[in-house]
Design a protein around this motif. Structure first.
Motif, PDB file in Angstrom:
ATOM      1  N   GLN A  45       9.836   9.008 -10.800  1.00  0.00           N
ATOM      2  CA  GLN A  45      10.419   9.344  -9.509  1.00  0.00           C
ATOM      3  C   GLN A  45       9.394  10.036  -8.611  1.00  0.00           C
ATOM      4  O   GLN A  45       8.854  11.091  -8.938  1.00  0.00           O
ATOM      5  N   ASN A  46       9.089   9.388  -7.501  1.00  0.00           N
ATOM      6  CA  ASN A  46       8.158   9.909  -6.487  1.00  0.00           C
ATOM      7  C   ASN A  46       6.761  10.205  -7.041  1.00  0.00           C
ATOM      8  O   ASN A  46       6.035  11.046  -6.510  1.00  0.00           O
ATOM      9  N   ARG A  47       6.398   9.486  -8.092  1.00  0.00           N
ATOM     10  CA  ARG A  47       5.067   9.594  -8.672  1.00  0.00           C
ATOM     11  C   ARG A  47       4.596   8.199  -9.067  1.00  0.00           C
ATOM     12  O   ARG A  47       5.342   7.426  -9.688  1.00  0.00           O
ATOM     13  N   TYR A  48       3.338   7.904  -8.748  1.00  0.00           N
ATOM     14  CA  TYR A  48       2.790   6.582  -9.024  1.00  0.00           C
ATOM     15  C   TYR A  48       1.419   6.772  -9.666  1.00  0.00           C
ATOM     16  O   TYR A  48       0.463   7.227  -9.027  1.00  0.00           O
ATOM     17  N   TYR A  49       1.337   6.460 -10.969  1.00  0.00           N
ATOM     18  CA  TYR A  49       0.077   6.612 -11.698  1.00  0.00           C
ATOM     19  C   TYR A  49      -0.687   5.295 -11.665  1.00  0.00           C
ATOM     20  O   TYR A  49      -0.089   4.218 -11.611  1.00  0.00           O
ATOM     21  N   TYR A  50      -2.020   5.394 -11.765  1.00  0.00           N
ATOM     22  CA  TYR A  50      -2.899   4.232 -11.638  1.00  0.00           C
ATOM     23  C   TYR A  50      -2.599   3.552 -10.297  1.00  0.00           C
ATOM     24  O   TYR A  50      -2.289   2.372 -10.229  1.00  0.00           O
ATOM     25  N   ALA A  51      -2.719   4.344  -9.243  1.00  0.00           N
ATOM     26  CA  ALA A  51      -2.346   3.879  -7.907  1.00  0.00           C
ATOM     27  C   ALA A  51      -3.206   4.574  -6.863  1.00  0.00           C
ATOM     28  O   ALA A  51      -3.799   5.630  -7.120  1.00  0.00           O
ATOM     29  N   GLU A  52      -3.277   3.983  -5.691  1.00  0.00           N
ATOM     30  CA  GLU A  52      -3.995   4.595  -4.578  1.00  0.00           C
ATOM     31  C   GLU A  52      -3.277   4.291  -3.275  1.00  0.00           C
ATOM     32  O   GLU A  52      -2.500   3.325  -3.175  1.00  0.00           O
ATOM     33  N   LEU A  53      -3.540   5.151  -2.297  1.00  0.00           N
ATOM     34  CA  LEU A  53      -2.945   4.951  -0.974  1.00  0.00           C
ATOM     35  C   LEU A  53      -3.720   3.900  -0.202  1.00  0.00           C
ATOM     36  O   LEU A  53      -4.950   3.801  -0.308  1.00  0.00           O
ATOM     37  N   VAL A  54      -3.005   3.143   0.603  1.00  0.00           N
ATOM     38  CA  VAL A  54      -3.593   2.163   1.500  1.00  0.00           C
ATOM     39  C   VAL A  54      -3.164   2.530   2.918  1.00  0.00           C
ATOM     40  O   VAL A  54      -1.989   2.741   3.183  1.00  0.00           O
ATOM     41  N   GLY A  55      -4.104   2.609   3.838  1.00  0.00           N
ATOM     42  CA  GLY A  55      -3.774   2.953   5.213  1.00  0.00           C
ATOM     43  C   GLY A  55      -4.166   4.377   5.558  1.00  0.00           C
ATOM     44  O   GLY A  55      -5.102   4.922   4.989  1.00  0.00           O
ATOM     45  N   PRO A  56      -3.399   5.013   6.478  1.00  0.00           N
ATOM     46  CA  PRO A  56      -2.163   4.477   7.049  1.00  0.00           C
ATOM     47  C   PRO A  56      -2.402   3.364   8.066  1.00  0.00           C
ATOM     48  O   PRO A  56      -3.356   3.405   8.812  1.00  0.00           O
ATOM     49  N   GLN A  57      -1.495   2.392   8.043  1.00  0.00           N
ATOM     50  CA  GLN A  57      -1.488   1.309   9.015  1.00  0.00           C
ATOM     51  C   GLN A  57      -0.192   1.397   9.790  1.00  0.00           C
ATOM     52  O   GLN A  57       0.884   1.524   9.184  1.00  0.00           O
ATOM     53  N   ASP A  58      -0.283   1.350  11.120  1.00  0.00           N
ATOM     54  CA  ASP A  58       0.882   1.530  11.985  1.00  0.00           C
ATOM     55  C   ASP A  58       1.575   2.855  11.665  1.00  0.00           C
ATOM     56  O   ASP A  58       2.802   2.968  11.710  1.00  0.00           O
ATOM     57  N   GLY A  59       0.776   3.853  11.290  1.00  0.00           N
ATOM     58  CA  GLY A  59       1.301   5.185  11.056  1.00  0.00           C
ATOM     59  C   GLY A  59       1.878   5.427   9.677  1.00  0.00           C
ATOM     60  O   GLY A  59       2.368   6.525   9.404  1.00  0.00           O
ATOM     61  N   ARG A  60       1.826   4.416   8.795  1.00  0.00           N
ATOM     62  CA  ARG A  60       2.436   4.567   7.473  1.00  0.00           C
ATOM     63  C   ARG A  60       1.465   4.182   6.365  1.00  0.00           C
ATOM     64  O   ARG A  60       0.703   3.224   6.491  1.00  0.00           O
ATOM     65  N   TYR A  61       1.541   4.947   5.288  1.00  0.00           N
ATOM     66  CA  TYR A  61       0.814   4.572   4.089  1.00  0.00           C
ATOM     67  C   TYR A  61       1.609   3.532   3.299  1.00  0.00           C
ATOM     68  O   TYR A  61       2.844   3.501   3.328  1.00  0.00           O
ATOM     69  N   ALA A  62       0.888   2.714   2.564  1.00  0.00           N
ATOM     70  CA  ALA A  62       1.444   1.913   1.481  1.00  0.00           C
ATOM     71  C   ALA A  62       0.790   2.422   0.200  1.00  0.00           C
ATOM     72  O   ALA A  62      -0.199   3.157   0.240  1.00  0.00           O
ATOM     73  N   ILE A  63       1.350   2.056  -0.934  1.00  0.00           N
ATOM     74  CA  ILE A  63       0.786   2.446  -2.225  1.00  0.00           C
ATOM     75  C   ILE A  63       0.436   1.186  -2.998  1.00  0.00           C
ATOM     76  O   ILE A  63       1.290   0.318  -3.196  1.00  0.00           O
ATOM     77  N   GLU A  64      -0.833   1.075  -3.397  1.00  0.00           N
ATOM     78  CA  GLU A  64      -1.247  -0.046  -4.234  1.00  0.00           C
ATOM     79  C   GLU A  64      -1.203   0.408  -5.688  1.00  0.00           C
ATOM     80  O   GLU A  64      -1.971   1.267  -6.119  1.00  0.00           O
ATOM     81  N   ALA A  65      -0.266  -0.160  -6.431  1.00  0.00           N
ATOM     82  CA  ALA A  65      -0.069   0.213  -7.835  1.00  0.00           C
ATOM     83  C   ALA A  65      -0.711  -0.832  -8.737  1.00  0.00           C
ATOM     84  O   ALA A  65      -0.543  -2.034  -8.532  1.00  0.00           O
ATOM     85  N   SER A  66      -1.441  -0.365  -9.735  1.00  0.00           N
ATOM     86  CA  SER A  66      -2.115  -1.262 -10.678  1.00  0.00           C
ATOM     87  C   SER A  66      -1.474  -1.159 -12.053  1.00  0.00           C
ATOM     88  O   SER A  66      -0.852  -0.147 -12.394  1.00  0.00           O
ATOM     89  N   ALA A  67      -1.629  -2.213 -12.841  1.00  0.00           N
ATOM     90  CA  ALA A  67      -1.120  -2.225 -14.217  1.00  0.00           C
ATOM     91  C   ALA A  67      -2.068  -3.037 -15.082  1.00  0.00           C
ATOM     92  O   ALA A  67      -2.665  -4.019 -14.631  1.00  0.00           O
ATOM     93  N   ASN A  68      -2.217  -2.602 -16.320  1.00  0.00           N
ATOM     94  CA  ASN A  68      -3.082  -3.279 -17.281  1.00  0.00           C
ATOM     95  C   ASN A  68      -2.218  -3.696 -18.467  1.00  0.00           C
ATOM     96  O   ASN A  68      -1.549  -2.863 -19.082  1.00  0.00           O
TER      97      ASN A  68
END
Length: 218
Positions: free
Chosen positions: A171-194
């Motif tokens: 909940q509200n935590r994303y491991y192995y992830a990074e922020l993208v942006g902000p674009q149009d004022g908002r971040y996205a989160i790029e989540a990775s998995a192995n």
């Protein structure tokens, strides 16, 4: 690491001014200066015009926070507390590794705190830049020792939405992830998995981009 996507008032005679001031002072509950009333102060726990603290107070904060050193701050306007400063703190690394903490404080004192309890978390513990996007969410970058992750502070009427205590995605935590942006004022989160097949060193890594939907990132 943050990555960006490719009615005018007529002049009064002196006598009139005197009458006006007398009337204003005589009215119960009015303030000539226009300062905030006690009702205005109640919602945010203090005077919204008071300066924010330069250093955190620890009364009311999680115990681990009291031994921490400030490694970053960011200022937000919380829906209930008004102007609020969030401190990021870390404790000295010991045999079990250092710990990390967040303390949110307005002019009235500590309103909220969060302490990490998932082992060594001080390898990276900082706010994103910018820390808050136009969703009103605030973002913390962490690293428990291997991969970066993102914690999202989602403001609610009584503080912030719950945060997964484990370093893993929750909940509200994303491991192995990074922020993208902000674009149009908002971040996205790029989540990775192995998939770690046949082992993690040679496993297949997949990535997906998560967008804010009003309550979470999906």
């Amino acid at each position: 690491m943050t990555r960006r996507l490719s009615s005018p008032i007529r002049a009064l005679r002196p006598a009139s001014v005197a009458v006006f001031v007398a009337l204003a002072v005589g009215v119960t509950g009015c303030s000539v200066s226009g300062s905030a009333t006690s009702e205005d102060d109640a919602a945010g726990g203090g005077n919204a015009s008071a300066p924010l603290p330069a250093a955190p107070q620890f009364s009311g904060a999680a115990t681990v926070c009291s031994g921490g050193s400030v490694v970053g701050t960011t200022d937000i306007t919380h829906p209930s507390w008004g102007p609020t400063r969030i401190f990021a703190l870390t404790t000295a690394a010991g045999s079990g590794g250092g710990q990390a903490c967040l303390v949110a404080q307005n002019a009235a004192g500590v309103q909220w705190s969060h302490a990490e309890d998932s082992g060594p978390t001080t390898a990276k513990w900082r706010f994103a830049d910018p820390a808050t996007d136009n969703t009103g969410n605030t973002f913390v970058i962490y690293n428990p020792g291997r991969y970066d992750g993102v914690i999202v502070l989602v403001p609610t009427t009584d503080g912030f939405a719950p945060i997964e205590q484990s370093y893993q995605t929750g909940q509200n935590r994303y491991y192995y992830a990074e922020l993208v942006g902000p674009q149009d004022g908002r971040y996205a989160i790029e989540a990775s998995a192995n998939d770690c097949e046949p082992d993690c060193a040679s496993g297949r890594i997949t990535r997906r981009t998560l967008q804010w939907n009003g309550s979470t990132y999906s």
